[in-house]
Design a protein around this motif. Structure first.
Motif, PDB file in Angstrom:
ATOM      1  N   VAL A 297       3.406  10.642 -12.856  1.00 19.44           N
ATOM      2  CA  VAL A 297       3.677   9.228 -12.591  1.00 19.44           C
ATOM      3  C   VAL A 297       2.866   8.847 -11.362  1.00 19.44           C
ATOM      4  O   VAL A 297       2.837   9.595 -10.373  1.00 19.44           O
ATOM      5  CB  VAL A 297       5.179   8.992 -12.322  1.00 19.44           C
ATOM      6  N   PHE A 298       2.157   7.727 -11.443  1.00 18.56           N
ATOM      7  CA  PHE A 298       1.315   7.275 -10.320  1.00 18.56           C
ATOM      8  C   PHE A 298       1.733   5.872  -9.914  1.00 18.56           C
ATOM      9  O   PHE A 298       1.684   4.938 -10.720  1.00 18.56           O
ATOM     10  CB  PHE A 298      -0.166   7.306 -10.737  1.00 18.56           C
ATOM     11  N   ILE A 299       2.149   5.748  -8.673  1.00 18.32           N
ATOM     12  CA  ILE A 299       2.542   4.446  -8.114  1.00 18.32           C
ATOM     13  C   ILE A 299       1.522   4.087  -7.038  1.00 18.32           C
ATOM     14  O   ILE A 299       1.361   4.834  -6.054  1.00 18.32           O
ATOM     15  CB  ILE A 299       3.963   4.493  -7.532  1.00 18.32           C
ATOM     16  N   ARG A 327       4.991  15.208 -11.968  1.00 19.42           N
ATOM     17  CA  ARG A 327       4.390  14.959 -10.646  1.00 19.42           C
ATOM     18  C   ARG A 327       4.478  13.463 -10.359  1.00 19.42           C
ATOM     19  O   ARG A 327       4.127  12.651 -11.216  1.00 19.42           O
ATOM     20  CB  ARG A 327       2.914  15.393 -10.649  1.00 19.42           C
ATOM     21  N   LEU A 328       4.945  13.120  -9.168  1.00 18.97           N
ATOM     22  CA  LEU A 328       4.963  11.706  -8.751  1.00 18.97           C
ATOM     23  C   LEU A 328       3.973  11.533  -7.601  1.00 18.97           C
ATOM     24  O   LEU A 328       4.163  12.084  -6.513  1.00 18.97           O
ATOM     25  CB  LEU A 328       6.368  11.281  -8.299  1.00 18.97           C
ATOM     26  N   LEU A 329       2.909  10.760  -7.861  1.00 19.79           N
ATOM     27  CA  LEU A 329       1.915  10.470  -6.818  1.00 19.79           C
ATOM     28  C   LEU A 329       2.160   9.052  -6.320  1.00 19.79           C
ATOM     29  O   LEU A 329       2.302   8.121  -7.117  1.00 19.79           O
ATOM     30  CB  LEU A 329       0.503  10.573  -7.399  1.00 19.79           C
ATOM     31  N   VAL A 330       2.218   8.908  -5.005  1.00 23.08           N
ATOM     32  CA  VAL A 330       2.403   7.567  -4.419  1.00 23.08           C
ATOM     33  C   VAL A 330       1.277   7.324  -3.433  1.00 23.08           C
ATOM     34  O   VAL A 330       1.110   8.082  -2.461  1.00 23.08           O
ATOM     35  CB  VAL A 330       3.763   7.448  -3.714  1.00 23.08           C
ATOM     36  N   ILE A 331       0.484   6.283  -3.664  1.00 23.96           N
ATOM     37  CA  ILE A 331      -0.670   5.986  -2.805  1.00 23.96           C
ATOM     38  C   ILE A 331      -0.617   4.524  -2.384  1.00 23.96           C
ATOM     39  O   ILE A 331      -0.848   3.628  -3.197  1.00 23.96           O
ATOM     40  CB  ILE A 331      -1.988   6.298  -3.543  1.00 23.96           C
ATOM     41  N   PRO A 332      -0.265   4.263  -1.123  1.00 21.60           N
ATOM     42  CA  PRO A 332      -0.196   2.878  -0.634  1.00 21.60           C
ATOM     43  C   PRO A 332      -1.554   2.180  -0.760  1.00 21.60           C
ATOM     44  O   PRO A 332      -2.603   2.825  -0.609  1.00 21.60           O
ATOM     45  CB  PRO A 332       0.208   3.036   0.828  1.00 21.60           C
ATOM     46  N   ALA A 333      -1.516   0.883  -1.014  1.00 18.67           N
ATOM     47  CA  ALA A 333      -2.770   0.131  -1.246  1.00 18.67           C
ATOM     48  C   ALA A 333      -3.578  -0.051   0.037  1.00 18.67           C
ATOM     49  O   ALA A 333      -4.764  -0.373  -0.013  1.00 18.67           O
ATOM     50  CB  ALA A 333      -2.456  -1.228  -1.858  1.00 18.67           C
ATOM     51  N   SER A 334      -2.934   0.120   1.180  1.00 20.52           N
ATOM     52  CA  SER A 334      -3.687  -0.044   2.439  1.00 20.52           C
ATOM     53  C   SER A 334      -2.993   0.681   3.585  1.00 20.52           C
ATOM     54  O   SER A 334      -1.821   1.093   3.474  1.00 20.52           O
ATOM     55  CB  SER A 334      -3.781  -1.534   2.797  1.00 20.52           C
ATOM     56  N   GLY A 354      10.514  13.843  -3.704  1.00 22.23           N
ATOM     57  CA  GLY A 354       9.533  14.740  -4.315  1.00 22.23           C
ATOM     58  C   GLY A 354       8.198  14.091  -4.579  1.00 22.23           C
ATOM     59  O   GLY A 354       7.344  14.648  -5.277  1.00 22.23           O
ATOM     60  N   ALA A 355       7.980  12.903  -4.019  1.00 24.56           N
ATOM     61  CA  ALA A 355       6.683  12.233  -4.204  1.00 24.56           C
ATOM     62  C   ALA A 355       5.605  12.980  -3.433  1.00 24.56           C
ATOM     63  O   ALA A 355       5.860  13.562  -2.378  1.00 24.56           O
ATOM     64  CB  ALA A 355       6.760  10.789  -3.705  1.00 24.56           C
ATOM     65  N   VAL A 356       4.381  12.936  -3.982  1.00 21.16           N
ATOM     66  CA  VAL A 356       3.203  13.457  -3.289  1.00 21.16           C
ATOM     67  C   VAL A 356       2.457  12.236  -2.741  1.00 21.16           C
ATOM     68  O   VAL A 356       2.018  11.382  -3.531  1.00 21.16           O
ATOM     69  CB  VAL A 356       2.303  14.240  -4.260  1.00 21.16           C
ATOM     70  N   LEU A 357       2.375  12.106  -1.427  1.00 24.21           N
ATOM     71  CA  LEU A 357       1.789  10.905  -0.813  1.00 24.21           C
ATOM     72  C   LEU A 357       0.286  11.082  -0.637  1.00 24.21           C
ATOM     73  O   LEU A 357      -0.183  12.184  -0.310  1.00 24.21           O
ATOM     74  CB  LEU A 357       2.454  10.645   0.542  1.00 24.21           C
ATOM     75  N   GLY A 358      -0.482   9.991  -0.847  1.00 28.43           N
ATOM     76  CA  GLY A 358      -1.946  10.079  -0.730  1.00 28.43           C
ATOM     77  C   GLY A 358      -2.514   9.060   0.230  1.00 28.43           C
ATOM     78  O   GLY A 358      -1.830   8.120   0.641  1.00 28.43           O
ATOM     79  N   GLY A 367      -9.762   8.064 -12.297  1.00 30.32           N
ATOM     80  CA  GLY A 367     -10.018   9.426 -12.730  1.00 30.32           C
ATOM     81  C   GLY A 367     -11.065  10.202 -11.973  1.00 30.32           C
ATOM     82  O   GLY A 367     -11.668  11.141 -12.512  1.00 30.32           O
ATOM     83  N   ARG A 368     -11.261   9.843 -10.678  1.00 30.76           N
ATOM     84  CA  ARG A 368     -12.301  10.592  -9.953  1.00 30.76           C
ATOM     85  C   ARG A 368     -11.744  11.596  -8.960  1.00 30.76           C
ATOM     86  O   ARG A 368     -12.403  12.542  -8.558  1.00 30.76           O
ATOM     87  CB  ARG A 368     -13.244   9.621  -9.245  1.00 30.76           C
ATOM     88  N   HIS A 369     -10.504  11.381  -8.522  1.00 27.13           N
ATOM     89  CA  HIS A 369      -9.908  12.350  -7.565  1.00 27.13           C
ATOM     90  C   HIS A 369      -8.433  12.029  -7.378  1.00 27.13           C
ATOM     91  O   HIS A 369      -7.921  11.069  -7.917  1.00 27.13           O
ATOM     92  CB  HIS A 369     -10.667  12.330  -6.236  1.00 27.13           C
ATOM     93  N   GLN A 370      -7.738  12.902  -6.595  1.00 25.38           N
ATOM     94  CA  GLN A 370      -6.340  12.663  -6.200  1.00 25.38           C
ATOM     95  C   GLN A 370      -5.367  12.538  -7.372  1.00 25.38           C
ATOM     96  O   GLN A 370      -4.382  11.815  -7.282  1.00 25.38           O
ATOM     97  CB  GLN A 370      -6.231  11.395  -5.324  1.00 25.38           C
ATOM     98  N   GLY A 371      -5.616  13.346  -8.466  1.00 23.08           N
ATOM     99  CA  GLY A 371      -4.629  13.318  -9.547  1.00 23.08           C
ATOM    100  C   GLY A 371      -5.238  13.050 -10.914  1.00 23.08           C
ATOM    101  O   GLY A 371      -4.705  12.288 -11.707  1.00 23.08           O
TER     102      GLY A 371
END
Ligand SMILES: CC(C)[C@@](O)(CC(=O)O)C(=O)O
Ligand code: SF4
Length: 428
Positions: A297-299, A327-334, A354-358, A367-371
């Motif tokens: 899951v990507f947020i 897997r839960l990936l969370v990547i803030p927009a800024s 259990g989120a993985v923060l980026g 699809g180039r990196h980070q998941g």
């Protein structure tokens, strides 16, 4: 071209007339002033090459040019690092703005920096530049050559688009978000239903600036040239913008299509592989996919990576855990979103679930990196594209949803609605 007899204008016609030299209407060619040119890292080398080798020019107004390192940030390979190094050097030489690794996704950054304003024309080297329509700026994506010409001259030319009118009525029910509205709009219009047209959204005072960004962002997924939200509500006050009277569409303006979306009857929506307009009720997909494990899951992203999106996810995940095998990936927009989410405890809530923060940026969106996804994997993403191969292998499957639905899916390990999770009390 003689000045045509004045007649009622759409927002797009208004803005392109005002930033040009005469009143223009759908189908006319217009030469207009450009208020901001935005170049993303993945296009920067082409842009610099056009400027230096093809045009032998420097930016006419450096203060109107921004380079944002966001798509693959931090760099994932030597060639990406080289391209980003050249972008930094170019910015230092020419004085154009540079937003480096970690500041965030181009569209979120320009909005936060006040580099997109009502009535402006904002050209981005990214198709989701329609996002700036959230604040009634004519934002549109162009290729490196057109972007370079605009940076070198301060102007651009384009054909004035026809307009599609979308009117929102009623109010959203709990658990239904602007993303669900945007997906429904794309379903109604179709993936090519507004090709080279301006989608003009009449929302009254509904929707915050962030929600308007989600709506405008998705407009390009119907092929739109621009996605303009008629100013109202929050953006009239909360962001200090002067909303020029002339930006509003005229009564009697001409639209080639007009649709109405009743928000009160809208359910949470989800776009299934592999077209954005392949939209269904989440409740229906939940049944069909009851036995389908969701691997990732990507947020995040320019569509739904803002503080309100992280809050919506945290409200579902608080005190709960991501399902085993998901897997839960969370990547803030800024970086601003990250700081706000850090300061109010949202990131800790997500991390504890259990989120993985980026790092703030595009993350795995393209699809180039980070998941990146493996063959056969299933991902529920809050982004805006689910094409084959979008986030990794061509045999990975991507579903697009709101942050709340994504968070519920992360907890259940399969497509789920927030009420599926919230019905079970948080373990003591
Ligand atoms: C692929 C990526 C660079 C892009 O940002 C390109 C674009 O939208 O123009 C996208 O989201 O598809
Ligand atoms: S977050 Fe995704 S959609 Fe938005 S600009 Fe980045 S790659 Fe494109």
């Amino acid at each position: 071209m003689t000045n045509p007899t004045p007649r009622p204008q759409t927002m797009a016609e208004k803005i392109l007339s005002r930033r040009g030299t005469m009143a223009v209407y759908a189908g006319d060619l217009a030469v207009v002033e450009v208020d901001q040119v935005m170049v993303v890292d993945s296009i920067a080398q082409s842009f610099i090459q056009r400027m230096q080798q093809d045009l032998n020019a420097t930016p006419k107004y450096p203060e109107r040019v921004s380079i944002v390192i966001d798509h693959v940030a931090p760099a994932s390979t030597v060639s990406v690092a080289q391209a980003q190094k050249e972008a930094r050097e170019y910015a230092a030489q020419t004085g154009v703005r540079l937003f480096d690794v970690g500041r965030g996704i181009c569209h979120q950054v320009l909005m936060e920096e006040g580099l997109a304003r009502p009535g402006w024309i904002v050209l981005g080297s990214d198709s989701h530049s329609t996002t700036y329509g959230a604040v009634a700026a004519f934002g549109t994506g162009m290729g490196a050559t057109d972007i370079a010409l605009a940076a070198a001259s301060g102007k651009t030319w384009l054909k004035v688009p026809e307009s599609v009118k979308v009117t929102f009525t009623g109010d959203l029910r709990a658990g239904v978000s602007a993303k669900d509205v945007a997906l429904e709009m794309i379903r109604r219009l179709g993936a090519d239903g507004a090709t080279y047209q301006s989608i003009e959204m009449h929302a009254g005072d509904r929707f915050t600036r962030g929600e308007r960004m989600t709506l405008a962002n998705l407009c390009v997924e119907a092929g739109a040239k621009a996605g303009l939200v008629v100013p109202g509500g929050e953006i009239l006050t909360a962001y200090g913008y002067d909303i020029p009277d002339w930006v509003y569409p005229d009564e009697g303006a001409t639209y080639v299509q007009s649709i109405e979306i009743d928000l009160a009857n809208l359910n949470p929506r989800m776009s299934a592989p592999s077209e954005v307009d392949n939209v269904f009720d989440v409740a229906d997909l939940r049944e069909q996919l009851r036995d389908q494990h969701v691997d990732q899951v990507f947020i995040g992203t320019c569509t739904n990576g803002r503080i309100e999106d992280l809050h919506a996810a945290a409200d579902v995940l608080r005190g709960r855990r991501v399902a085993p095998g998901t897997r839960l990936l969370v990547i803030p927009a800024s970086s601003q979103v990250m700081e706000d989410a850090m300061a109010d405890g949202t990131l800790l809530t997500l991390q504890r679930a259990g989120a993985v923060l980026g790092t703030p940026g595009c993350g795995p969106c393209m699809g180039r990196h980070q998941g990146v996804l493996a063959p056969g994997e299933v991902c529920v993403s809050t982004s805006n594209r689910n094409f084959i191969g979008r986030m990794g292998d061509k045999d990975a499957h991507i579903y697009l949803a709101s942050p709340a639905v994504a968070a519920a899916t992360a907890v259940m390990g399969r497509v789920a609605l927030p009420e599926d999770v919230l019905a079970t009390p948080v373990p003591a």
